[in-house]
Design a protein around this motif. Sequence first.
Motif, PDB file in Angstrom:
ATOM      1  N   VAL A 412      -2.614  31.584 -29.250  1.00  0.00           N
ATOM      2  CA  VAL A 412      -3.848  31.103 -28.627  1.00  0.00           C
ATOM      3  C   VAL A 412      -3.985  29.599 -28.817  1.00  0.00           C
ATOM      4  O   VAL A 412      -4.267  28.842 -27.880  1.00  0.00           O
ATOM      5  N   GLN A 413      -3.762  29.140 -30.052  1.00  0.00           N
ATOM      6  CA  GLN A 413      -3.834  27.704 -30.339  1.00  0.00           C
ATOM      7  C   GLN A 413      -2.729  26.951 -29.605  1.00  0.00           C
ATOM      8  O   GLN A 413      -2.954  25.864 -29.056  1.00  0.00           O
ATOM      9  N   ALA A 414      -1.547  27.549 -29.574  1.00  0.00           N
ATOM     10  CA  ALA A 414      -0.422  26.897 -28.891  1.00  0.00           C
ATOM     11  C   ALA A 414      -0.683  26.782 -27.401  1.00  0.00           C
ATOM     12  O   ALA A 414      -0.385  25.749 -26.777  1.00  0.00           O
ATOM     13  N   ALA A 415      -1.255  27.842 -26.794  1.00  0.00           N
ATOM     14  CA  ALA A 415      -1.539  27.795 -25.351  1.00  0.00           C
ATOM     15  C   ALA A 415      -2.569  26.729 -25.035  1.00  0.00           C
ATOM     16  O   ALA A 415      -2.435  25.981 -24.051  1.00  0.00           O
ATOM     17  N   ALA A 416      -3.607  26.599 -25.885  1.00  0.00           N
ATOM     18  CA  ALA A 416      -4.625  25.566 -25.658  1.00  0.00           C
ATOM     19  C   ALA A 416      -4.009  24.173 -25.775  1.00  0.00           C
ATOM     20  O   ALA A 416      -4.344  23.261 -25.004  1.00  0.00           O
ATOM     21  N   LEU A 418      -0.777  23.296 -25.254  1.00  0.00           N
ATOM     22  CA  LEU A 418       0.110  23.028 -24.114  1.00  0.00           C
ATOM     23  C   LEU A 418      -0.689  22.818 -22.825  1.00  0.00           C
ATOM     24  O   LEU A 418      -0.292  22.017 -21.966  1.00  0.00           O
ATOM     25  N   ASP A 419      -1.816  23.534 -22.679  1.00  0.00           N
ATOM     26  CA  ASP A 419      -2.661  23.326 -21.499  1.00  0.00           C
ATOM     27  C   ASP A 419      -3.254  21.928 -21.483  1.00  0.00           C
ATOM     28  O   ASP A 419      -3.354  21.287 -20.422  1.00  0.00           O
ATOM     29  N   GLU A 420      -3.649  21.427 -22.663  1.00  0.00           N
ATOM     30  CA  GLU A 420      -4.198  20.080 -22.735  1.00  0.00           C
ATOM     31  C   GLU A 420      -3.149  19.042 -22.370  1.00  0.00           C
ATOM     32  O   GLU A 420      -3.431  18.072 -21.659  1.00  0.00           O
ATOM     33  N   ILE A 421      -1.924  19.248 -22.831  1.00  0.00           N
ATOM     34  CA  ILE A 421      -0.828  18.338 -22.471  1.00  0.00           C
ATOM     35  C   ILE A 421      -0.595  18.367 -20.965  1.00  0.00           C
ATOM     36  O   ILE A 421      -0.381  17.330 -20.326  1.00  0.00           O
ATOM     37  N   SER A 422      -0.647  19.562 -20.365  1.00  0.00           N
ATOM     38  CA  SER A 422      -0.437  19.694 -18.918  1.00  0.00           C
ATOM     39  C   SER A 422      -1.491  18.934 -18.132  1.00  0.00           C
ATOM     40  O   SER A 422      -1.198  18.315 -17.106  1.00  0.00           O
ATOM     41  N   GLN A 423      -2.737  18.949 -18.611  1.00  0.00           N
ATOM     42  CA  GLN A 423      -3.808  18.228 -17.920  1.00  0.00           C
ATOM     43  C   GLN A 423      -3.656  16.723 -18.061  1.00  0.00           C
ATOM     44  O   GLN A 423      -3.948  15.973 -17.128  1.00  0.00           O
ATOM     45  N   ARG A 424      -3.192  16.283 -19.223  1.00  0.00           N
ATOM     46  CA  ARG A 424      -3.065  14.834 -19.433  1.00  0.00           C
ATOM     47  C   ARG A 424      -1.819  14.252 -18.776  1.00  0.00           C
ATOM     48  O   ARG A 424      -1.809  13.086 -18.384  1.00  0.00           O
ATOM     49  N   TYR A 425      -0.763  15.042 -18.668  1.00  0.00           N
ATOM     50  CA  TYR A 425       0.499  14.542 -18.106  1.00  0.00           C
ATOM     51  C   TYR A 425       0.993  15.504 -17.031  1.00  0.00           C
ATOM     52  O   TYR A 425       2.040  16.152 -17.185  1.00  0.00           O
ATOM     53  N   PRO A 426       0.253  15.624 -15.916  1.00  0.00           N
ATOM     54  CA  PRO A 426       0.643  16.618 -14.899  1.00  0.00           C
ATOM     55  C   PRO A 426       2.014  16.352 -14.289  1.00  0.00           C
ATOM     56  O   PRO A 426       2.732  17.299 -13.967  1.00  0.00           O
ATOM     57  N   ARG A 427       2.388  15.102 -14.151  1.00  0.00           N
ATOM     58  CA  ARG A 427       3.688  14.791 -13.548  1.00  0.00           C
ATOM     59  C   ARG A 427       4.837  14.904 -14.543  1.00  0.00           C
ATOM     60  O   ARG A 427       5.996  14.965 -14.155  1.00  0.00           O
ATOM     61  N   TYR A 428       4.519  14.916 -15.828  1.00  0.00           N
ATOM     62  CA  TYR A 428       5.569  14.901 -16.851  1.00  0.00           C
ATOM     63  C   TYR A 428       5.482  16.117 -17.775  1.00  0.00           C
ATOM     64  O   TYR A 428       5.902  16.078 -18.925  1.00  0.00           O
TER      65      TYR A 428
END
Length: 513
Positions: A412-416, A418-428
């Motif tokens: 659960v913590q890991a998914a949150a 990784l989701d935050e990273i995806s939002q901050r770096y959508p292209r990367y």
Amino acid sequence: MLYIKIQELHKRKFKVAQIAKELKISRPTVYKYLEMTFDEARTYIEQPLGKKKKLDHYKDWILAWLEEYPHLSSAQIHDWLLERYPDLVVGGSTVRTYVRGIREVYQIEKKTIVRQYEAVPEQPMGKQFQVDWGETKQKTVNNREIKLYFIAFVLANSRYKYMEWQARPFTTRDAIRCHENAFQFYGGRTEEIVYDQDHLISVSENAGQLLLTAEFQSYVNERKFKIHLCRRADPESKGMIENVVKYIKGNFADSRVFRDIEDWNERARQWLERTGNHQVHQTTKKRPAEVFLLEKQHLQPVSSPLSYESTNNQSITRSVSKDNTIRYKSNRYSVPLGTYQNMSENLVWIEIREEDHKKLVVGKEANGEVIAEHIISSEKGKLIQNRHHTRDRSKGVEEFKQRLLSHFEDQVQAAAYLDEISQRYPRYRRDQFTIIYKVIQQYQDLIEVVLTKCTTEKLYNANDFRDIAHHLNALRDEPVEVQSFYTSSPKHTHIKASTRSLKAYTSILGGRV
């Protein structure tokens, strides 16, 4: 109020010249009001400019502008009138007289700032561009303030101008792109370009031997123009462009409301056509647009924008269009879907490789990950598209993310995280996940502590995740040497402390490393 002030000063034995100086009006205006009764003055104020004038129909606009922006020049008022009423035909002297009359009647004083410039010799046609940068603060339609940046060009002979704006500070790549756009605007380039010692293009003057930034030096080598850098604190040596920057700030940008950068650049181009390059230049007494028709014939031709290949195999930038394509030699080449992002710089690097066929290689950065390759087409006006670029790759990234989650106990913590990273770096996202995956492979037993640390400290970046893992690993493997108190016994001189588990360190530090 003006009538009352004039009468009061006259009763106090002020002379007409003194009254005019005190109230900042002309002497004929003083004489006129001294000859009037109060009722006559009130009637006159209702029709303040005496007999009906050509600009009376626009008086309310002019008065409103002057009351809100008292520093506006008559030339700027003239431009604003033409912008609002394109069919209006009126001379500059008519506007000056009318604006001066309104200033006198309504006591709107204009504050001026005087700057001194030294005259420089006239340059022959096609000899010299002058280039400089500027910045302004503008009010937005939401009544907020935004900082805008622009680059300005001027042909030294004809005074024909060009400018380009953006909502962030310029980089060297931005400067190169704007040079290319300017060359297309002018239809060629000059033999020499004059610059200030700006950090975007130069490193130092080095006693006359110019040291340019590597990126700009590569560009100069391709376009083969001469560079003249002005000496520091010597603006007079490029007084033409200094005046152009002042003109842009004082006439086009001053008090104009900002909507968005595309609209702003479009209005800038209209201003150049309507005012900047159309009005008679005060020095040459000619219209820059008319003289440019002659000077254009003396410019050296250039190829299409950024369509040159570097003999040193240097990369060049391209802007990504909304349809996820880039332009090269009059053709469009596809890049992967999702490369274009709103509110982003949307620049990629291209490289021309000589193999069996000339190949166009596209990367996210110079010498970085390749995102597209195309065989260069010899045709023009074509769309060269890789069918894989039309597919949405987000599904593959999502699968990669699920593989990463399987390595964590606290998914659960890991998914949150990784989701935050995806939002901050959508292209990367893929690049970020790849770094985390390498950390997992190298430090499987540390990833839970690293995840907790990154989440607690809000370090949502794969590089931070990797660095903390390296640091924790170094802490647990570092031996501790203790000096023995029993100096008489050599065998006890150094004692190596036993290695504690990572949980022992975290418990001592209260959960923080």
